[in-house]
Write an enzyme that holds these catalytic residues in place. Structure first.
Site, PDB file in Angstrom:
ATOM      1  CG  ASP A 111      -5.750  24.322  50.930  1.00 29.80           C
ATOM      2  OD1 ASP A 111      -4.601  23.953  50.695  1.00 29.80           O
ATOM      3  OD2 ASP A 111      -6.745  23.975  50.266  1.00 29.80           O
ATOM      4  CE1 TYR A 167      -7.719  18.017  55.206  1.00 29.57           C
ATOM      5  CE2 TYR A 167      -7.225  15.920  54.161  1.00 29.57           C
ATOM      6  CZ  TYR A 167      -6.819  17.169  54.605  1.00 29.57           C
ATOM      7  OH  TYR A 167      -5.512  17.551  54.452  1.00 29.57           O
TER       8      TYR A 167
END
Length: 565
Positions: A111, A167
């Protein structure tokens, strides 16, 4: 006499063998028009490379970019990378700005503002082993670095062949302290309790005008005076007259000290309910209903008082030079300010990890993303692990290292999982909210943690590497681990710490975690008082289903076109 036969015609010249995406081993076509001209000076021709199917391993800092995926009109990592590949000679002129023609694929679609320490992209490029990576990096911004590349099979696709993604989210430790950066509602509720909270000076000035303190010429006390940090060097005032880059004091958040932290009225239109000046003693006394001389300061006179303090700011800050150890009056009693004693203890770690474990397994994460309905099969995701076992220190701030591994993630999914977990840790929402968070028939408004602390740590290709281990090199970050670590320290970690120091990214966000902004935090409370009633947040027309999929931990195969983070 027979006529003589005509001489045989000369054979046709062989057509040159041209490379194509179906024949990656063929000789490369010239990468520029000058190289195709007969008799052109060899020194002016661009080098001829072989076209190969390769996977490129790279890292990038997401600051200033609108995410990974190319988006018209926006600056993206993918857009810069595609142009750099062309400039480096890996993509011919005919395929420029047409990534489908060279089988372009990315392992993850991060993002806006999200970084990556180990991203993988694949395609058919003209490469030469000695200098391809150096030429590519020469065309990229310093915050995007290619580590290397490996030859892969013709069918390889970085997106489809990635088994799992890891992540990391670096969360400041103070975010887990319920008394650090409290909400305005909590401040008002604490009045008269004997342990009153006060406004968070360093944060509130970013969300509203406070004349006399953060005006055009307002100055904060220097570090060590009154417990307030000075503005970060190089900060500037915005057009509204507020100081956008003032530094928050994240380390003083002791719930037993009523002046250790305050509250921010971020974007609030309400008037400040207490006078603010450089002297924290005056702030404390005003919050208690006194200006220090026994005169009561009403809320109606607050704005006038603040305006009159403009000229008194610097003298008030100069008078108190006890290096942050001056006494403060609490209900007439003197008390020395103290530093926060909150830390990531074993007890805090155990509770936080227990909350993160709710996400492990296969669940319907429609409440943890946007634009994906509960009925959409893409809402089901499989989380392999989620834990926060370590603390790292960056530029004087302690961060909890939150590591999540999953098959794939949707838009904002990780940030929303962190957001709700932090809300539960700060007692803004009950832990029992996870009993309904994964239900298809319940829609919850879940907070989204800031993007700055999130980065892609590794893309894993376990199945591919196992299948082709005898004929192809493994797609792995292991050979480039040291280089990736250096890149993280130099760019990603530095950016995360700087954003917290300069803008207080997480500190400001914490002030928004309240029932006014997120009424669904009280969903369980409402359900208990109205067990037979339909709650407004339940989707219209949906039939309630208790305990839908919370216990299901079976791995699911996700649609390949729904990968986001």
């Amino acid at each position: 006499m027979a006529a003589a036969s005509p001489p045989p015609s000369p054979p046709h010249a062989k057509r040159p063998k041209m490379s194509s995406s179906s024949d990656p081993e063929a000789d490369a076509e010239p990468t520029s028009a000058s190289a195709a001209v007969e008799g052109a000076d060899p020194a002016q021709r661009r080098p001829r490379y072989k076209r190969r199917k390769v996977a490129i391993l790279l890292g990038y800092c997401g600051a200033g970019y609108q995410g990974m995926q190319k988006n018209p009109g926006a600056r993206t990592i993918e857009g810069d990378l595609e142009e750099a590949l062309y400039q480096a000679g890996a993509v011919p002129e005919a395929d420029r700005s047409a990534p489908r023609r060279y089988d372009w694929a990315r392992a993850a679609r991060t993002d806006k503002g999200v970084s990556a320490a180990a991203q993988v992209v694949s395609g058919r490029f003209y490469v030469d082993p000695p200098g391809f990576i150096d030429r590519l990096n020469a065309q990229l911004a310093p915050q995007i670095r290619a580590y290397g590349y490996v030859r892969v099979t013709n069918s390889f696709n970085a997106k489809k062949f990635c088994d799992r993604r890891r992540y990391l989210y670096l969360l400041p430790v103070f975010a887990l302290d319920p008394s650090a950066h409290p909400d305005r509602e909590a401040v008002m509720a604490s009045m008269g309790s004997g342990s009153e909270l006060t406004k968070c000076l360093e944060c509130s000035e970013r969300g509203r005008k406070i004349p006399g303190v953060m005006g055009r010429e307002g100055k904060l006390p220097s570090p060590g005076q009154n417990g307030v940090d000075a503005p970060v060097e190089g900060s500037s005032h915005d057009e509204s007259g507020t100081l956008g880059d003032a530094k928050c004091d994240h380390t003083s958040s002791d719930g037993n000290n009523p002046f250790a932290h305050g509250e921010v009225g971020s974007n609030s239109k309400e008037k400040p309910d207490l006078p603010v000046s450089g002297d924290r003693t005056e702030v404390a006394n005003a919050k208690m209903g006194s200006n220090g001389d026994g005169a009561v300061v009403s809320s109606a006179d607050a704005d006038i008082y603040i305006g009159n303090e403009e000229k008194k700011l610097e003298p008030a800050a100069t008078e108190n030079k006890a290096q942050g150890m001056e006494s403060e009056k609490i209900n007439g009693e003197e008390k020395l300010p103290t530093k926060s004693t909150f830390s990531y203890t074993d007890e805090v770690k155990e509770r936080f990890n227990r909350i993160l474990k709710y996400y492990i397994g296969t669940h319907n994460f429609h409440n943890f993303t946007t634009r994906t309905k509960a009925e959409d099969p893409a809402a089901k995701r499989f989380i392999i692990s989620f834990a926060a076992d370590r603390v790292v220190s960056l530029d004087g701030i302690d961060f909890v290292r939150c590591e999540v591994v999953g098959q794939s993630f949707m838009l904002h999914q990780i940030r929303k999982m962190i957001g709700l977990a932090v809300a539960v840790m700060r007692n803004c929402a009950p832990e029992s909210i996870y009993d309904v968070a994964f239900r298809k028939d319940v829609n919850l408004n879940v907070p989204t943690a800031p993007e700055v602390g999130l980065y892609l740590d590794e893309c894993m290709f376990t199945s591919y590497n196992k299948k082709w281990k005898d004929s192809h090199e493994a797609v792995s970050m292991e050979p480039y681990s040291e280089e990736a670590e250096e890149f993280k320290v130099k760019y990603i970690f530095t950016h995360i710490a700087a954003m917290e120091h300069k803008e207080g990214a997480v500190a400001l966000w914490l002030h928004s975690l309240n029932h006014r902004n997120y009424p669904d935090f009280r969903y369980m409370e409402t359900a208990e008082h109205n067990p037979g009633a339909e709650v407004e947040s339940i989707a219209a027309g949906a039939e309630p289903k208790v305990g839908a999929e919370v216990e299901n931990t079976e791995e699911v195969q996700m649609p390949s076109d729904n990968l986001s983070e």
